[in-house]
Design an enzyme around this catalytic site. Structure first.
Site, mmCIF file in Angstrom:
data_model
loop_
_atom_site.group_PDB
_atom_site.id
_atom_site.type_symbol
_atom_site.label_atom_id
_atom_site.label_comp_id
_atom_site.label_asym_id
_atom_site.label_seq_id
_atom_site.Cartn_x
_atom_site.Cartn_y
_atom_site.Cartn_z
ATOM 1 N N HIS A 1 -8.157 10.125 2.179
ATOM 2 C CA HIS A 1 -6.982 9.274 1.959
ATOM 3 C C HIS A 1 -6.451 9.541 0.549
ATOM 4 O O HIS A 1 -7.212 9.472 -0.433
ATOM 5 C CB HIS A 1 -7.387 7.806 2.112
ATOM 6 C CG HIS A 1 -6.370 6.856 1.607
ATOM 7 N ND1 HIS A 1 -5.078 6.882 2.059
ATOM 8 C CD2 HIS A 1 -6.425 5.877 0.673
ATOM 9 C CE1 HIS A 1 -4.393 5.948 1.419
ATOM 10 N NE2 HIS A 1 -5.174 5.325 0.573
ATOM 11 N N ASN B 1 0.765 7.879 -2.077
ATOM 12 C CA ASN B 1 -0.158 7.157 -1.197
ATOM 13 C C ASN B 1 0.668 6.441 -0.122
ATOM 14 O O ASN B 1 1.342 5.458 -0.413
ATOM 15 C CB ASN B 1 -0.956 6.154 -2.040
ATOM 16 C CG ASN B 1 -1.931 5.331 -1.216
ATOM 17 O OD1 ASN B 1 -1.839 5.276 0.005
ATOM 18 N ND2 ASN B 1 -2.867 4.684 -1.895
ATOM 19 N N CYS C 1 -5.201 1.174 4.518
ATOM 20 C CA CYS C 1 -5.252 2.618 4.276
ATOM 21 C C CYS C 1 -6.284 3.334 5.147
ATOM 22 O O CYS C 1 -6.295 4.568 5.209
ATOM 23 C CB CYS C 1 -5.504 2.896 2.803
ATOM 24 S SG CYS C 1 -4.145 2.303 1.778
HETATM 25 O O1 UT7 Z 1 -4.953 3.083 -1.158
HETATM 26 C C1 UT7 Z 1 -5.846 2.027 -1.152
HETATM 27 C C2 UT7 Z 1 -6.882 2.135 -2.188
HETATM 28 N N1 UT7 Z 1 -6.299 2.230 -3.482
HETATM 29 C C3 UT7 Z 1 -6.912 2.902 -4.437
HETATM 30 O O2 UT7 Z 1 -7.930 3.480 -4.196
HETATM 31 C C4 UT7 Z 1 -6.288 2.883 -5.801
HETATM 32 C C5 UT7 Z 1 -7.347 2.651 -6.832
HETATM 33 N N2 UT7 Z 1 -6.888 2.507 -8.172
HETATM 34 C C6 UT7 Z 1 -6.150 3.394 -8.885
HETATM 35 O O3 UT7 Z 1 -5.709 4.383 -8.369
HETATM 36 C C7 UT7 Z 1 -5.980 3.161 -10.356
HETATM 37 O O4 UT7 Z 1 -6.810 2.085 -10.745
HETATM 38 C C8 UT7 Z 1 -4.533 2.864 -10.810
HETATM 39 C C9 UT7 Z 1 -3.681 4.131 -10.688
HETATM 40 C C10 UT7 Z 1 -3.921 1.743 -9.984
HETATM 41 C C11 UT7 Z 1 -4.513 2.467 -12.264
HETATM 42 O O5 UT7 Z 1 -5.079 3.496 -13.060
HETATM 43 P P1 UT7 Z 1 -6.264 3.184 -14.085
HETATM 44 O O6 UT7 Z 1 -6.537 4.448 -14.756
HETATM 45 O O7 UT7 Z 1 -7.369 2.524 -13.323
HETATM 46 O O8 UT7 Z 1 -5.569 2.199 -15.074
HETATM 47 P P2 UT7 Z 1 -5.954 0.705 -15.426
HETATM 48 O O9 UT7 Z 1 -5.592 -0.214 -14.306
HETATM 49 O O10 UT7 Z 1 -7.361 0.676 -15.938
HETATM 50 O O11 UT7 Z 1 -4.967 0.434 -16.623
HETATM 51 C C12 UT7 Z 1 -5.049 1.171 -17.851
HETATM 52 C C13 UT7 Z 1 -3.818 0.862 -18.668
HETATM 53 C C14 UT7 Z 1 -3.497 -0.609 -18.728
HETATM 54 O O12 UT7 Z 1 -3.013 -0.901 -20.005
HETATM 55 P P3 UT7 Z 1 -3.976 -1.550 -21.141
HETATM 56 O O13 UT7 Z 1 -4.446 -2.846 -20.533
HETATM 57 O O14 UT7 Z 1 -5.098 -0.557 -21.312
HETATM 58 O O15 UT7 Z 1 -3.075 -1.683 -22.301
HETATM 59 C C15 UT7 Z 1 -2.380 -0.787 -17.731
HETATM 60 O O16 UT7 Z 1 -1.542 -1.870 -18.014
HETATM 61 O O17 UT7 Z 1 -2.677 1.492 -18.058
HETATM 62 C C16 UT7 Z 1 -1.649 0.514 -17.896
HETATM 63 N N3 UT7 Z 1 -0.842 0.897 -16.747
HETATM 64 C C17 UT7 Z 1 0.216 1.722 -16.861
HETATM 65 N N4 UT7 Z 1 0.763 2.332 -17.927
HETATM 66 C C18 UT7 Z 1 1.841 3.115 -17.700
HETATM 67 C C19 UT7 Z 1 -1.001 0.548 -15.447
HETATM 68 N N5 UT7 Z 1 -0.040 1.130 -14.701
HETATM 69 C C20 UT7 Z 1 0.719 1.846 -15.558
HETATM 70 C C21 UT7 Z 1 1.842 2.682 -15.380
HETATM 71 N N6 UT7 Z 1 2.367 3.291 -16.474
HETATM 72 N N7 UT7 Z 1 2.417 2.901 -14.181
#
Ligand code: UT7
Length: 338
Positions: A259, A289, A116
């Site tokens: 980004h 993204n 990225c």
């Molecule tokens: O481009 C290169 C660099 N990339 C980045 O900078 C991306 C960085 N990370 C992110 O943008 C975020 O971490 C994500 C969008 C990938 C995830 O969001 P988050 O708010 O950090 O969620 P999380 O991974 O902490 O997950 C929270 C909950 C989890 O469920 P439990 O364990 O709390 O029950 C996940 O399983 O959200 C769940 N979850 C979803 N739920 C519905 C993860 N993806 C989804 C989804 N829909 N698509």
């Protein structure tokens, strides 16, 4: 070709982008994933994204964006740098094919792999080619068919990543002209490479003689951990870039382009830097993204819309797999977006 001289710098003289026509909405994703429009919008800021049709490759996006940037610049290029995470094939590089299809002949052409942060790594590389006299005009394309490496069943990445391409043309000019590329602050932390990976398909897995396990050919991201590093690195490198440009801090930026990883990350970084809402460029809602292409597409669209205009002090930053990150500060030139 002219030689290097004191004050010789790369100056942005053309820009363009291309998004594949097929649009995937959050609603579309809910039909095949355990997710919701509400979750995706509130956690990422994304409502829809573009995706390549079957058979369309990164080079196809790159050629279209490159053509538009060359038209915008009103001339050719004697080198092509392609920043991509998703080359058409592991070998050879995709850039020579792109150069050939753009009618640029036998010019220097190669790929840059910085996920990225590819656009900023590519910008530094292209600017170095010009500063050294290796090239006079460089076409820098950043393109990713990112959805081709995403596991369609992985809801944490499938909702974020998307496809697209953006390109700029750089010409030899003077360091104090608008559009001149100065220092690009770059960094990496390979000790954390496990946070973003495609585990299979490279020499590590191939030399093991063991066929990849199911799903190892897909992109994996430890989202929550990456999130934290993204905020930290983009904030710090933006400060450093503003200082290197001699600005009175990052808040001196008229426009801030980061980004487009996640709207919450962007908001946190911009808040930390003291950059008000109206100075933040964003297209994440309908572009998602797009990996290496993200910054280039954002600049091209913003220039076309007029939200980025000649004379704006522009602060750019990116972060992603490697881990790798970067930032730079420049004054936006008078270019017509193609
Ligand atoms: O481009 C290169 C660099 N990339 C980045 O900078 C991306 C960085 N990370 C992110 O943008 C975020 O971490 C994500 C969008 C990938 C995830 O969001 P988050 O708010 O950090 O969620 P999380 O991974 O902490 O997950 C929270 C909950 C989890 O469920 P439990 O364990 O709390 O029950 C996940 O399983 O959200 C769940 N979850 C979803 N739920 C519905 C993860 N993806 C989804 C989804 N829909 N698509």
């Amino acid at each position: 070709m002219s030689g290097a001289s004191a004050g010789r710098a790369a100056v942005i003289t053309g820009i363009g982008c291309h998004l594949p026509p097929d649009v995937v909405t959050n609603e579309d994703l809910t039909r095949r994933l355990d997710t919701s429009d509400e979750w995706i919008r509130s956690r990422t800021g994304i409502a829809s994204r573009h995706m390549v049709a079957p058979g369309v490759a990164t080079s196809d996006l790159a050629v279209e964006a490159g053509r538009r940037a060359l038209e915008s610049a009103g001339g050719g290029a004697d080198a092509v740098v392609l920043a991509t995470t998703t080359p058409d094939r592991p070998c050879p590089a995709t850039a020579p094919d792109v150069a050939d299809r753009l009618g640029l002949g036998t010019v220097a052409a190669f790929d840059v792999s910085a996920v990225c942060s590819g656009f900023l790594y590519g910008l530094a590389t292209a600017a170095g080619f010009i500063a050294s006299g290796t090239a006079d005009r460089v076409l820098l394309i950043a393109a990713d068919a990112f959805t081709t490496i995403i596991d369609p069943a992985d809801r944490s990445t499938a909702v974020i990543f998307a496809d697209g391409a953006g390109a700029v043309v750089l010409r030899a000019g003077d360091a104090d002209e608008p559009g001149a590329v100065g220092r690009v602050v770059l960094g990496s932390d390979g000790g954390l490479n496990r946070l973003i990976q495609v585990p299979a398909g490279g020499s590590r897995q191939r030399s093991s003689g063991v066929a990849p396990a199911a799903g190892e050919e897909f992109f994996r991201m430890a989202g929550r951990e990456v999130y934290r590093h993204a905020v930290e690195r983009m904030t710090a490198s933006s400060r450093e870039a503003a200082e290197a440009a001699g600005w009175d801090g990052p808040a001196a930026a008229d426009r801030f382009a980061a980004h487009q990883a996640n709207a919450r990350i962007l908001a946190t970084v911009a808040d930390d830097l003291g950059i008000p809402l109206q100075r933040r460029l964003s297209n994440i809602e309908h572009v998602g993204n797009t990996g290496a292409a993200s910054l280039a597409v954002l600049l091209a669209q913003s220039a076309a819309e007029g939200t980025l205009a000649a004379g704006h002090r522009l602060l750019l930053t990116a972060f992603g797999g490697g881990l790798a990150w970067g930032a730079t500060a420049l004054v936006w030139p008078d270019v017509k977006a193609g």
